[in-house]
Structure formats: C-alpha cells, structure tokens
Write an enzyme that holds these catalytic residues in place. Structure first.
Site, PDB file in Angstrom:
ATOM      1  N   LYS A   1      14.518  -2.813 -12.874  1.00 58.94           N
ATOM      2  CA  LYS A   1      13.369  -2.767 -12.329  1.00 58.94           C
ATOM      3  C   LYS A   1      12.735  -4.312 -12.810  1.00 58.94           C
ATOM      4  CE  LYS A   1       9.783   0.046 -10.673  1.00 58.94           C
ATOM      5  NZ  LYS A   1       8.938   1.411 -11.115  1.00 58.94           N
TER       6      LYS A   1
ATOM      7  N   ASP B   1      -7.214  -5.358  -0.480  1.00 57.12           N
ATOM      8  CA  ASP B   1      -7.596  -4.067  -1.135  1.00 57.12           C
ATOM      9  C   ASP B   1      -8.654  -4.394  -2.255  1.00 57.12           C
ATOM     10  OD1 ASP B   1      -7.986  -1.119  -1.334  1.00 57.12           O
ATOM     11  OD2 ASP B   1      -5.963  -1.128  -2.215  1.00 57.12           O
TER      12      ASP B   1
ATOM     13  N   TRP C   1       0.054   4.295   0.729  1.00 51.58           N
ATOM     14  CA  TRP C   1      -0.629   4.085   1.791  1.00 51.58           C
ATOM     15  C   TRP C   1      -0.106   4.871   2.988  1.00 51.58           C
ATOM     16  CZ3 TRP C   1       0.102  -0.216   5.342  1.00 51.58           C
ATOM     17  CH2 TRP C   1      -0.859  -0.792   6.498  1.00 51.58           C
TER      18      TRP C   1
ATOM     19  N   TRP D   1      -7.530   4.582  -2.326  1.00 52.55           N
ATOM     20  CA  TRP D   1      -6.527   4.955  -1.367  1.00 52.55           C
ATOM     21  C   TRP D   1      -7.166   5.218   0.194  1.00 52.55           C
ATOM     22  CZ3 TRP D   1      -1.639   3.182  -1.834  1.00 52.55           C
ATOM     23  CH2 TRP D   1      -1.307   3.129  -3.367  1.00 52.55           C
TER      24      TRP D   1
ATOM     25  N   LYS E   1       6.302  -7.308 -15.238  1.00 55.40           N
ATOM     26  CA  LYS E   1       5.568  -8.525 -16.074  1.00 55.40           C
ATOM     27  C   LYS E   1       5.965  -8.362 -17.631  1.00 55.40           C
ATOM     28  CE  LYS E   1       2.001  -9.194 -12.804  1.00 55.40           C
ATOM     29  NZ  LYS E   1       0.762  -8.632 -12.196  1.00 55.40           N
TER      30      LYS E   1
ATOM     31  N   GLN F   1       5.426   3.163  -1.384  1.00 50.43           N
ATOM     32  CA  GLN F   1       4.009   3.525  -0.459  1.00 50.43           C
ATOM     33  C   GLN F   1       4.122   4.926   0.207  1.00 50.43           C
ATOM     34  OE1 GLN F   1       0.982   2.158  -0.725  1.00 50.43           O
ATOM     35  NE2 GLN F   1       1.734   0.363  -2.008  1.00 50.43           N
TER      36      GLN F   1
ATOM     37  N   PRO G   1      -3.043  -3.469   3.009  1.00 45.59           N
ATOM     38  CA  PRO G   1      -3.762  -4.644   2.064  1.00 45.59           C
ATOM     39  C   PRO G   1      -3.592  -4.862   0.711  1.00 45.59           C
ATOM     40  CG  PRO G   1      -5.024  -2.668   2.315  1.00 45.59           C
ATOM     41  CD  PRO G   1      -3.876  -2.492   3.141  1.00 45.59           C
TER      42      PRO G   1
END
Ligand SMILES: [Zn+2]
Ligand SMILES: [Zn+2]
Length: 1019
Positions: free
Chosen positions: A586, A81, A553, A513, A589, A549, A42
């Site tokens: 990388k 999430d 996750w 998490w 923003k 992740q 999610p």
C-alpha cells in the site's frame, strides 16, 4: 516523436484547449441534449494529491469524455470537502495545540479561521494536477461545503429528518476518541481496526456473606473501577467448584475448558437464572452509587465462547452493558473524564489515561489477592482513523439519525443502483446497510456544519432550524455579516416560542460525512434556489471513487438521500481499486514508496500514466503503480501509434495526398485495406459495448491490440512497400485513403482515454477544431467482413508458425526460401501475396492433401529380419538403407548374392519430404522448404547489405532522396546478379569492392559470421 518530447506536446495541447475554451465549447455543443449527470466526490485540499487521486480523476474523465462524445450533456461541477476532524487535527498540529481545552483557550474564532485557510492550502497543487492529468471539470464554480449556502441546505435536510422524527438525542454508548474529544460514527470506526495485545485477567468477586467467589474475566481492567453488576446467561449450566482450596462459581462449559489440565472438585450445578439477584462485594468503591448495584443479572449476550460465562458489567463503557443496565435500573458509574482520564475521585490513578492505568490496577488486584490469573490477549481493537488514539466506548449524549429505522428503505434504494463491480451491491455494501446502525451525527468539536438545534434555557424546549430565514424570524438579534460557523452562530440567541425564554444553540457540530452526503442537493443550494437544476440532476447517473468509499461517501450519500427523499442518489457507481507500489505494498506518505505524480507528468506525460492506469487491471482491482510501467506504456503503445501517424504524414505529404481530392473508393482498395477497415469497425463496435458497461480496461485493451498488433505490426508492415514506389498509383492512394480513415477514427476512439495524442493527431490531420468536439465513432457494419477477418487471423497464425520453422532450421528471415506449402480449411488464395512476403518465400502453394509435403519413406523392418538370420539380416538392412526408393520386389546384393525384398522386410512411414520443416497450428498444416540454394543465399546476402547501408544512412542523417557512393570489402561474387537491386534500394550511384573501404562514415559489420566493412560518402 522522441519520447522526451511527449510531455512538451501535451503542454501545447493544454494551452490550445485553454486558449480556445475547448472544454466550454464541448459543453455548449451538447447543451439541450440528453443529460448524463455526474456527481463529483469532493476531495479535501488540505493535503497534496497522490497517485490514488490521479487514478480517480483519470477514470472519471474517461467516462465523462466518452459520454460527452456520445452526445450527452455532461456538466462537471467540482467540489471541495472542507469540514471535519481531519482539518482540525492538522491545524492543532500546526498551532501546537494538543487537546480541546487548548483550542478553547486559543479561541474558537481564531482556530476556525485557521481551519478555513488550511482547507485550501493545497488548492493550487490540486488544480495543477487536475489540469495536467487532463481532467475536464469546472474548477471555477465548485461547490464548497463551508459556504453558508451549502450549510443552509444541510440544515434544511436535518430539519426534514427532525420532522420525520429521525433526528434524536440519545444517551448511548458510542465509540469515542478521547484525544479528539468526540464520538465517531460506526462507519468511521470500521476504518480503524488494528490488532493489539491487551491484558487478559481473571478476577474474583466475593459473594456477600459467604466464602465463595464469582470468577469473571476482562480485557479492560480499567473498567473494573466502574463495575456495577455481574451478568450470567440464564439458560446455561453453572457450577460451584473447589479449586486450589477456594470455592468458585463459573459456567460449567468454561470450567471444563479453563481447568482441563487442573484438578478441581464440583460441588454444585445449577442454571444461570438461579443466580439472579445474588449480591457480591465490589472490588472498588470510589463513589457511592445512587442506585442499587453489585448483584448478578441475567443477559442473553453472555456466551460460552470465551471468559468464564460471568461478564463484568460497567454500563458507562459498553453498549450491551448500558442496555442491561437500563433493564435492571443500574447506576451509570462514570469515573472517566472526556479526555479518557480517571476523575479525581479515583484517587490512586486520578488524571491518568485509563489504558495506561491497566498495569497498576492489575498490580493492585494482585496485592489484594483477587487476581486469579493474568495473560496477554491479542485481538482487534478500534483506533481513531484520524489521530490513531485507541477508542473508548463511552456512554455519552449524542445526536443520532435513525438509520436503523430505514433499513428496508436503504435496501430498496440500493436495488436501484448498478454497482461496478456487481458483487459489492449485495456483498460489502448490501450487508452493511441491512444492519445499518443509527448514525452518531454530532461532534463536540469546532470546525464543521453546526448542529442547528437550539434549546430553551428556561423551559428546555428544543427546536431545529431549517433555514436562515427561520433563524432571522426567531432571533433576538442577527449579526450584520452572517457566518453560520462557530462561534458566530453560537452567539445568535432565539426567543422560545413556548415561554419566551432565551434559546441557545447546542454546541455540537455534525459529522463531515453528512456534509458530503448532502452534495446532491446542497451543491445547488436546494431547495432555496435552483429547483429545476436540482431536479434535472437528481439522481446522478454516475459517481466514481475509490473502493474505501463504500462505507464512506457511497454510504453517506445513500443514507442522506434515503432520509430526505427516500430515493437512491445515484444510478451507477464505479468503485476503484487501491493503488499499490511496485511490490504490491500500500502506498503511504510515511514510507515514501511512490513517485510523485508531477514527476511522472514531467518525464512521460499524462497520456502514458492514464493509459497505464486504465489498462493495467479492471478499475476495481488494485493497481501497481511505478515509474517503469508508465515508461513502458509510452514506448510500447503511444509511440507505436505516433510512428504509424508519422509514417502516414511523411509519405502522404511527399505525395501531396489530399483525402477530399484523392480518396479511392472502398471497392478499389486492396484486400489488406478492406481487412483493416473491417477490423476497425469491429473494434468500434466492441469498444462501445465495453464502455457502456464501464469495462474501461477491456475497451482500452481492445484499442491497444488493434493499434499495436493489427495496424502497426500487420497492416503497416505489409503495406509499406506500396508507399515506396515513385508513382502516385492507385494502390498507394488507396493505402493513404485507408490510413487516413483509420487514423482519424482512432483519434476519436482514443480521445476519452489519451486526450492529448488524440488531439495532436486529429488537429494535424483534420485541421479545424478539437477532436473532443466530435461525435464518438459508430461502426459502419457494411464494412465488417467477419470471414475476411477470420482468414487474415489464419494467415497470421501461418506466418507465425512458418517463422518458428525458420528459426528451428536456423535460417534468418532476410534469406528467401523457395516455397511453403499450406493445407488450410479455407481458401486463402487471395492472401498469397501477404504470406509470401511475410515468410519470405518465392512461392506459396496451397495443397488439398497432406501427401504434398509428406512422403512415404521405407525403412528396414528389423523385427522381420532378425533375429533368426542375424548376420545376414544386418547386411540386408544395410543394403536396403542405401537405396533411395524402396519397394517390395526390388533386389539388393548381399555378399555377392542377390536378395529379393519381400513386402514385410520394409516399413513405410510418413515423414516430411527431405529438405522440409513441417508444422501445424489450429488444424492448418505447413511445410517450409528449407533448402538454401546459392542463388537464394546471394539474395539474402543482398538484403543484409541493404539493411546495413540503410542504417548507416540514418546515422549520417541523410535525406531520403540523397545519393551516396559505397565501398565494401566483400567478395563481389556474393552479390552477383543483385548489385543493381542493392544500388536502387540504397540510392547508391556506385558500389565498389575494395580491400580497405573508405568514406565519410565507415563501419565494420558482422554478417553471418563474416566481418564486412562498409564505407559511405555523399555523392
Ligand atoms: Zn482521534
Ligand atoms: Zn422556553
């Protein structure tokens, strides 16, 4: 199709899918079939999606569409999430709150309402992106981690852990973010290390009652305020030395390193264990400890790698310190508050953030003459991965899940998982779970799944609640509308089963998490509902997320399922590399170094973006993402495919070709037809193989090679001419039949990858319903002729080499040449026509030995002829060179005398026959006759003229059938014998040779250094 029209075509397809519920139909069609279970990781919709999210959605979609076309029932439930620190921090910023106290003043109820709103702030942007990228997933019925039902399932799992004794409260040193006011789990800390420069100081502690000092080292001066002991290694040697007029105790090895350029005198030498219990005078005494402290303790963790071999101990701020403190029953002096500031007792620095006080503490130590030296020290230090504050190690009370007890189970469950790439399994991931730490689960925060533990205010009994039902049974009173979030849940008071007293909930919420790690069961509200559904869907066959992740996750899923079910929650995990910018940086923003996905969709469409991401590198490797890459993909791959399709549809409709009526049986097809069908079926076989191993990049590249190289650049180019004839003959119908079969199969093959163009082509060719309702193609092995494929490959190499030979001789492809001779290991006779056309020669001769295109040429043997009769020899050699065929025994005239050539006067060499260029590739020898006769030149010139006229016709937008009249200022003789041919090819009624050509369209051309003007008018 114009590249600019591509995105528009995709929009049409999107509408077609929606209006006809194609996704739903694709599900219904496979219902009851074998399941392929996908579990969606999610995302949080409180931020805008970026290119990385486009990548994950693309990769998931490719795999899921592929499995669905293979006949699997692939349910796709979206998920959101919604809890956790990231959300809280965003809201704090928005509301201008700077810490926990601010939030409490503002009101938890209002604050959590804002959090709830914020998690769906960008839901529309996410839905739009998901739709536009073509990711088929059920966004209408997602699982949402903030739903009561979801929370209830999470509670159930925590109760399972509680029953197994795996959920416990511990006073432990944990990484703690003073800004966020909460502890972090070790996998969160792992995400935020940075290199920093900290002070590095040596300080002296006076031995009680003696004029001697323990020398200690620290990089966190602020912890000295809370010092309670000094630790030495019992098994190492320590020394007492005289240095600079003072007596110090430190480890022998360290003295040797630290003072290697200094003078000092060793007074005594002893094992560390002999120092145990020695007392010293504290540096600071802001509180009176309740237990004995300020003495030397022994600890194995003291190393000789750095420092002095004497470690200052502050149990409140270090895990090892804390453990050692327990062993020696030391007091935990905690003079820092939960915001990381000194408490009022620490008068000089009260209220100051500890790290900011370092400087002043060092100055204080210097003034008091206990600072021995000061340096700067670069090292890795953990920062909060969300708010960027330096973390502190704090002894705080926290709730843990006992993962360290389950290490064996974690490792065993990991064995059931296929990792892509495989090396993560026992590498990055395997290493991590082998050393799994207890999971610091609780957060002293607001917006999260509340920890379902209530404590009796009278007798202290703790209970864990595992369901709403249980809560109702024990509650003194239940609210009318149940919301399991804070602060509502905090208001529910339970009755103590032991003493009848009031039980209140512990104020903590849990790590978000853990929420997402509970998705396998909580998404179905298991075990309260959907038992069947859960069983069918557990474990998942496939999950796919970014590589970061691995300890996120992917770990939390395995951890939760190991605790609750002792089972691996997924069977296959595909990890995706990071998205980088054009220069390999990388994306961030802050730096704004990426193009917004929406802009890419608008300009180039989603197929191009998808195809680029799929084929650029293996899924798990980093990918550079930039506008030009997508643009090139559109023109090089998608438009090439589109051109083949539009070639087919233009010609086949002119000829009114109907596959069901006009198809030609395979036996009657041309060699080229049989070859492309063989290649097609080979590719189908290979693509399936790669897709089954999640090597989507390899599958994509196979398809691209097939479509661009085999189909467009070879098959179509070599077949074109048969479609130009006026007759509806069999060769032409065979070509249409082949193209029809190839293109409809390609549409299905690429459907999972580039679903839009696949749909457009399929619908245009087959009518009926979506390509995405079709079965994925299976290879027809009877169509595969490996021998034919090999021979064709050979022919392509021959052609390539022959063209290189042309270039070497400076002869353009449009000018025909007389012949090519080929010496090949296989019989290529059947390919003669293709070779002839592709090399543009009149004749192809297959020869069986090299002498056909090499000749023995004799040259004078100067070494024999010189130096004895130098002058004579030179003249003989000259005479020999003049002769064309040299043979021993022949006679040459030198200065009026006849000289008979002897055998060793000449050397025989094998050289290409005159007028030939010779080349070799993969053991195939090729000789190209490069002599251009006037006839050949005229023919070539005719072709040059044809091409120019065709181009001008195109510029005039003429219909294919439209007739023209042509004027040109070329010499009529240049086209002698070719005039009719040129007229036919260009559909000209007349060609006139005039000094000043006129027409509707007049253009000056340069052909082989000659300027020629051509004028065209409609006739
Ligand atoms: Zn923080
Ligand atoms: Zn009680």
């Amino acid at each position: 199709m114009d590249a600019r029209k591509y995105p528009e075509m995709e929009e049409e397809i999107l509408r077609y899918w929606e209006e006809n519920s194609i996704f739903q139909k694709s599900l219904e069609k496979r219902k009851g079939g074998k399941k392929f279970v996908f579990l969606e990781g999610p995302p949080t919709a409180n931020g805008l999606p970026h290119p990385g999210h486009v990548l994950t959605r693309t990769m998931k979609d490719v795999v899921l569409r592929y499995k669905s076309m293979q006949g699997y029932y692939v349910e796709r439930k979206a998920g959101w999430d919604t809890h956790g620190l990231p959300v809280e921090i965003e809201v704090e910023k928005m509301l201008g709150l700077s810490n926990k106290q601010d939030v409490e003043k503002y009101g938890i109820e209002k604050f959590n309402e804002e959090c709830k709103k914020s998690v769906f702030r960008y839901e529309k942007a996410w839905k739009d992106m998901t739709r536009r990228v073509g990711f088929w997933i059920d966004m209408e019925n997602p699982y949402i981690t903030l739903d009561n039902t979801y929370i209830e399932s999470v509670w159930w799992s925590l109760k399972e852990a509680w029953k197994k004794g795996l959920l416990y409260r511990g006073h432990r040193v944990t990484p703690y973010c003073p800004r966020c006011g909460t502890t972090l789990s070790s996998h969160e800390v792992a995400q935020g290390y940075k290199e920093v420069e900290d002070p590095s100081i040596f300080v002296k502690f006076k031995v009680k009652g003696k004029d001697e000092y323990f020398l200690a080292w620290t990089t966190t001066p602020w912890t000295l305020i809370s010092n309670v002991a000094l630790a030495v290694n019992p098994e190492e040697w320590y020394v007492k030395i005289k240095y600079n007029g003072e007596i110090f105790i430190l480890a022998e090895q360290r003295a040797a390193v630290l003072l290697k350029n200094e003078e000092y005198e060793e007074i005594d030498r002893f094992y560390g264990k002999e120092l145990e219990g020695m007392e010293y005078e504290p540096l600071y005494r802001f509180t009176e400890p309740d237990k004995k402290c300020w003495f030397v303790i022994l600890a194995d963790f003291v190393t000789m790698d750095d420092g002095t071999g004497i470690v200052h101990i502050a149990p409140a701020f270090g895990e090892e310190d804390y453990e050692a403190g327990k062993k020696y029953d030391l007091p935990v002096v905690q003079l820092v508050d939960m915001e990381g500031k000194f408490k009022p007792e620490v008068k000089p620095w009260a209220g100051k953030f500890v790290k900011d006080a370092d400087r002043e503490i060092i100055e204080d130590l210097r003034k008091r003459n206990v600072l021995v030296s000061e340096h700067r020290h670069k090292h890795q230090y953990p920062f909060c991965w969300r708010c960027d504050s330096p973390l502190l190690y704090y002894a705080v009370e926290s709730w843990f899940v006992g993962m360290s007890k389950l290490r064996k189970e974690l490792v065993a469950n990991n064995e059931k998982i296929n990792w892509y790439p495989e090396y993560i399994k026992h590498g990055r991931f395997g290493e991590f779970i082998k050393e799994a730490r207890d999971w610091a689960l609780s957060r002293k925060r607001f917006w999260g799944t509340p920890l379902p533990i209530w404590v009796c205010q009278d007798c202290g009994k703790e209970i864990c609640i595992g369901s709403v039902e249980e809560l109702k049974e024990m509650a003194e009173e239940m609210p009318e509308h149940l919301d399991l979030h804070r602060p509502y849940v905090d208001r529910i008071v339970l009755k103590c089963p032991e003493c009848g007293g009031k039980m209140k909930r512990m104020e903590e919420v849990i790590d978000a998490w853990y929420d997402s790690g509970s998705a396998p069961f909580a998404q179905w509200h298991y075990p309260f509902e959907n038992e069947e559904k859960f069983k069918e869907n557990f474990p998942a066959d496939f999950i796919c997320e970014a590589i970061d992740q691995t300890r996120g996750w992917f770990y939390s899923l395995l951890a939760v399922s190991t605790v609750v079910f002792n089972e691996a929650p997924y069977r296959n995990v595909l990890t995706l590399g990071l998205i980088l910018d054009e220069k390999g940086q990388k994306m961030s923003k802050k730096m704004r170094n990426y193009v917004e996905p929406t802009e890419i969709f608008e300009k180039y469409g989603s197929d191009a973006l998808r195809w680029y991401l799929i084929t650029a590198s293996p899924p798990w490797q980093p990918k550079r993402f930039y506008e030009k890459a997508v643009k090139d993909t559109l023109s090089k791959f998608l438009l090439t495919l589109w051109n083949v399709f539009s070639f087919y549809s233009t010609y086949s409709s002119l000829d009114d070709f109907d596959y069901s009526r006009d198809a030609v049986s395979v036996e009657r097809r041309t060699l080229l037809d049989r070859w492309i069908l063989s290649r097609l079926n080979s590719v189908v076989m290979e693509v399936k193989e790669k897709m089954d191993g999640f090597e989507v990049h390899k599958a994509g590249r196979l398809l691209e090679d097939f479509i661009v190289e085999d189909l467009s650049n070879w098959y179509v180019r070599n077949s074109r001419k048969r479609f130009w004839s006026e007759e509806r003959d069999e060769a032409k119908m065979a070509g249409y039949s082949t193209l029809y079969e190839v293109l409809t199969t390609i549409a299905k093959l690429i459907a999972p990858f580039t679903p839009f163009i696949a749909e457009r082509i399929y619908l245009d060719m087959e009518g009926g319903e979506s390509v995405h309702l079709c079965d994925y193609p299976t290879p027809d092995k009877t169509m595969i002729d490996k021998g034919l494929e090999e021979r064709m490959e050979m022919v392509r190499k021959i052609v390539e080499e022959a063209r290189a030979l042309r270039a070497k001789a400076g002869i353009k492809l449009r000018y025909p040449l007389q012949e090519v001779m080929i010496l090949a290991p296989q019989n290529l006779q059947e390919m003669e026509g293709i070779i002839r056309e592709e090399i543009n020669v009149k004749e192809v001769r297959f020869v069986s030995d090299i002498h056909h295109f090499m000749e023995k040429k004799a040259r004078p043997n100067y070494s024999k002829l010189g130096p004895k009769y130098r002058e004579m020899a030179r003249k003989v050699a000259e005479a020999i060179e003049k002769e064309k065929a040299l043979e021993p025994g022949m006679k040459v005239e030198v200065d009026g005398k006849t000289y008979e050539i002897e055998e060793d006067d000449i050397i025989l060499e094998e050289v290409p026959k005159e007028g030939y260029e010779v080349g070799e590739v993969d053991g195939i020898k090729i000789a190209l006759n490069i002599v251009q006769t006037p006839e050949l030149i005229k023919e070539g010139f005719a072709r040059e003229i044809i091409r120019r006229i065709q181009e001008m016709r195109k510029e005039m937008d003429l219909e294919m059938e439209e007739k023209i009249e042509v004027e040109m200022d070329a010499n009529e003789e240049m086209l002698e014998g070719w005039l009719e041919y040129v007229k036919n090819e260009t559909r000209s009624r007349e060609i006139r040779f005039v000094a000043e050509p006129k027409g509707e369209h007049v253009k000056k051309w340069k052909i082989d250094e000659k300027e020629i003007t051509i004028g065209i008018r409609r006739a």
